[in-house]
Write a protein that holds these residues in place. Structure first.
Motif, PDB file in Angstrom:
ATOM      1  N   LYS A 184      22.871  22.396   8.997  1.00 39.64           N
ATOM      2  CA  LYS A 184      22.069  22.885   7.870  1.00 39.64           C
ATOM      3  C   LYS A 184      20.746  22.129   7.746  1.00 39.64           C
ATOM      4  O   LYS A 184      19.683  22.731   7.602  1.00 39.64           O
ATOM      5  N   GLY A 233      16.803  28.237  14.065  1.00 40.10           N
ATOM      6  CA  GLY A 233      17.396  29.474  13.570  1.00 40.10           C
ATOM      7  C   GLY A 233      18.889  29.549  13.832  1.00 40.10           C
ATOM      8  O   GLY A 233      19.669  29.918  12.946  1.00 40.10           O
ATOM      9  N   PHE A 234      19.310  29.179  15.040  1.00 42.11           N
ATOM     10  CA  PHE A 234      20.743  29.227  15.334  1.00 42.11           C
ATOM     11  C   PHE A 234      21.506  28.193  14.520  1.00 42.11           C
ATOM     12  O   PHE A 234      22.610  28.460  14.032  1.00 42.11           O
ATOM     13  N   LEU A 271      21.892  29.564  11.061  1.00 46.06           N
ATOM     14  CA  LEU A 271      22.898  30.622  11.104  1.00 46.06           C
ATOM     15  C   LEU A 271      24.309  30.040  11.204  1.00 46.06           C
ATOM     16  O   LEU A 271      25.214  30.431  10.462  1.00 46.06           O
ATOM     17  N   ALA A 272      24.481  29.075  12.097  1.00 50.18           N
ATOM     18  CA  ALA A 272      25.799  28.463  12.272  1.00 50.18           C
ATOM     19  C   ALA A 272      26.218  27.686  11.028  1.00 50.18           C
ATOM     20  O   ALA A 272      27.357  27.817  10.562  1.00 50.18           O
ATOM     21  N   VAL A 317      26.243  30.342   7.792  1.00 52.99           N
ATOM     22  CA  VAL A 317      26.923  31.637   7.871  1.00 52.99           C
ATOM     23  C   VAL A 317      28.164  31.598   8.760  1.00 52.99           C
ATOM     24  O   VAL A 317      29.273  31.895   8.316  1.00 52.99           O
ATOM     25  N   LEU A 318      27.999  31.247  10.038  1.00 55.75           N
ATOM     26  CA  LEU A 318      29.098  31.369  10.989  1.00 55.75           C
ATOM     27  C   LEU A 318      30.283  30.477  10.677  1.00 55.75           C
ATOM     28  O   LEU A 318      31.426  30.874  10.887  1.00 55.75           O
TER      29      LEU A 318
END
Length: 135
Positions: free
Chosen positions: A70, A120-121, A124-125, A128-129
């Protein structure tokens, strides 16, 4: 795959990024890696410190790994977005030192793609993921 595994992947990727200037044949006559990235010792130190942060987070706990994803993701994504908009990022103080750079937009995309993709990844991880399900 867990957040801890992703952090280990980031640690490896960031170690490689911090080492690009020291691999023969990857820099041009102006010292730019792949002819695009003007990395200096401060950039290398930032990449190595980020790699250390990722590795430590991976070994401490799932919570630490999520905090890394994060925090790192937010910082690197914002740096890439600023670089895309202005040609200078903030993590290396480029926006303060060089200000807004007049560069072709295509070059700005190439120069900032690593931070946009990695950041970005990670965002996302981290957000969200690997979000914990609440029951």
């Amino acid at each position: 795959m867990t957040p801890r595994h992703v952090c280990l992947g980031y640690a490896l990727a960031l170690l490689v990024a911090g080492s690009l200037n020291y691999i023969p044949g990857l820099t041009d006559a102006q010292g730019r890696a792949f002819g695009i990235f003007a990395l200096d010792i401060y950039d290398d130190a930032l990449h190595w410190a980020s790699a250390l942060w990722a590795a430590i987070a991976a070994f401490i706990s799932r919570h630490a790994a999520l905090a890394f994803l994060k925090g790192f993701g937010s910082l690197y994504l914002a740096d890439g977005a600023l670089g895309l908009a202005t040609g200078s990022g903030f993590l290396d103080l480029g926006i303060l030192i060089h200000g807004v750079q007049a560069m072709p937009f295509g070059f700005k995309i190439l120069a900032n793609l690593p931070h946009l993709a990695l950041g970005g990844f990670a965002v996302l991880a981290g957000f969200v993921l690997f979000r914990r399900e609440t029951a």
